[in-house]
Design a protein around this motif. Sequence first.
Motif, mmCIF file in Angstrom:
data_model
loop_
_atom_site.group_PDB
_atom_site.id
_atom_site.type_symbol
_atom_site.label_atom_id
_atom_site.label_comp_id
_atom_site.label_asym_id
_atom_site.label_seq_id
_atom_site.Cartn_x
_atom_site.Cartn_y
_atom_site.Cartn_z
ATOM 1 N N ARG A 379 20.129 -38.202 -2.308
ATOM 2 C CA ARG A 379 20.872 -37.410 -3.293
ATOM 3 C C ARG A 379 21.861 -38.310 -4.051
ATOM 4 N NH1 ARG A 379 21.659 -33.914 0.888
ATOM 5 N NH2 ARG A 379 20.083 -32.287 1.019
ATOM 6 N N ALA A 380 22.522 -39.197 -3.285
ATOM 7 C CA ALA A 380 23.476 -40.128 -3.918
ATOM 8 C C ALA A 380 22.736 -41.092 -4.848
ATOM 9 C CB ALA A 380 24.237 -40.899 -2.847
ATOM 10 N N ARG A 383 22.143 -40.243 -8.462
ATOM 11 C CA ARG A 383 23.289 -40.350 -9.369
ATOM 12 C C ARG A 383 23.626 -41.816 -9.665
ATOM 13 N NH1 ARG A 383 24.754 -36.256 -5.720
ATOM 14 N NH2 ARG A 383 26.110 -37.621 -4.493
ATOM 15 N N GLN A 384 22.773 -42.730 -9.176
ATOM 16 C CA GLN A 384 23.053 -44.168 -9.329
ATOM 17 C C GLN A 384 22.138 -44.839 -10.363
ATOM 18 O OE1 GLN A 384 25.040 -46.620 -7.377
ATOM 19 N NE2 GLN A 384 26.361 -44.878 -6.973
ATOM 20 N N ASP A 385 21.494 -44.019 -11.215
ATOM 21 C CA ASP A 385 20.624 -44.540 -12.280
ATOM 22 C C ASP A 385 19.563 -45.516 -11.749
ATOM 23 O OD1 ASP A 385 19.634 -45.078 -14.828
ATOM 24 O OD2 ASP A 385 21.021 -46.743 -15.138
#
Length: 566
Positions: A379-380, A383-385
């Motif tokens: 999930r993280a 969000r880290q492209d």
Amino acid sequence: MDEARLLELLVKLGYISREQALQAQKEKGKEEDVISTLLRLGFIDDVKLIDFYQKYTPQKLWRGALEDVSISDEIKNKLPEDFLRKYYIAPVKYEDGKLYVLTINPYNQALVNELRFKTKINTIIPYASTKQSIESILDKLFPTVDKLVESLDVGEEIEIEAEEGELPLQEVVAEAGEGPIVKLANFLIAEAVKLGASDIHVEPQEKKVVIRYRVDGVLRVYHELQARVKDALVARLKIMSKLDIAEKRKPQDGRIRTNYKGKKIDLRVSTVPTVYGEKVVMRIQEAEKYLNVKLDDLGFEPDDLEKFRRAIWTPWGMILVTGPTGSGKTTTLYAALMERNTPDVNIMTAEDPVEVSIPGLNQVQINERIGLDFASVLRAFLRQDPDIILIGEIRDTETAEIGIKAALTGHLVFSTLHTNDAPSSITRLVDMGIEPFLVGSSVILIVAQRLVRKLCPRCRLVDDTPKEALLRLGVLKNPNEDITIFKANPKGCEHCNGTGYKGRTAVHEILEVDEELRKLIVKGATAEDIRDLARKKGMRTLYEAGIIKVRKGITSLAEVERVLAK
């Protein structure tokens, strides 16, 4: 007495001839003692040597026994072992500031002076003895790994309660820190790395400790040690891997990072309590092997390599590598990532554990104890492209769902599954609760793989299996075909450590998901249906891929049948 006088005396007393004395002077090494030269050339032996000292200088002859030798650790630490072994010097007693040593030539004053300089002990008194006696004393004082276990006295004087069968913790810790146990632990790791082993097994049994290495995928016993080294050796390995020595009832996992001959070696350590004590298994990871590996070196057939390359350069989708533990999945995945590892690509990996640290990759170590599981890390990641995501293993539905979601939203996702072949990976994902249309839409390629041992090129033998059998097994394509296949030499050779095999290569089953297969998956087809259609489209099974390796002389029919039953 100098060398010339000593040789003259040996000639005069009839122990060597004049010619032998001249030859010894001519062939004597720069730093070699003249007695060593005579022994090396075979002009005298231990019996003659002792006879000479007994007749000529009986006062210089040592008459003690091996049991009498006792040197404190304080003095032992001052003595340079390499020097003593090189020049055949054995310390036997230290008393009143005097060190008594044995040597094959008590008249070599230069050697005594050098030892005095190295040890800072002013008075050194040399006595004569045989080469064999000196070696025995050195082995007792500085145990070589071969003789190490025989010389250990771990727990001999400790009262052991019958029910527990273990040493008190403080004793174990003390033993684990002692020189011989440290040497033994280091030796086992170094030997395993030298042999190219993938795993070290330290297995306590009732009356012994068995050390096994897995070399080229096969476990073999390499050492059987005395049971009394068990606690100290296991404690030493636990200290090295930063595990809790006091906890012997629960499994533990740790890691040892070390260097061997300039190579970085990582060992993944796992302990489990067994009836006779803790069993330790260490998985050897050699960082450089992963960093230097290329897809072309992994045993792919040319057409399969083209399919795999095409998939890893696709902008989005999911690529699965499947197979049991130790089938080379990590190596294949790392090789693929290394090919895509360029500054314009953001690669994120979630691994448990991180096998090897690779520059350019953003690697995250899973730690479920603090809630850092695959699902939360993924999930993280979103969000880290990221461009490419590696999921170490799809273990549950949540991880599978997030991975598939990432694949469908423009990311290339790599992961592993523990399934037997490529088509059953599709049904495994469906069984996990993923909708068939999501599986069909996201998965672009599945690689199932196994490792087979390669025949030793120096000692392999021609296989004389009858033609009818080779036809039946698929090795021959038609009765008129004439090819030579090979088998392992049961005796092996020095090059392959007597196994008949040297190294391993991978065999692959590659399922490329095209439009027709996608429609079949969406309909909820079985693994058999998927396999039938894939084979019509040219997919080779693992067994068929193994047979290609047999036809090329890379491996044997017996090895393919062992690893890839038809």
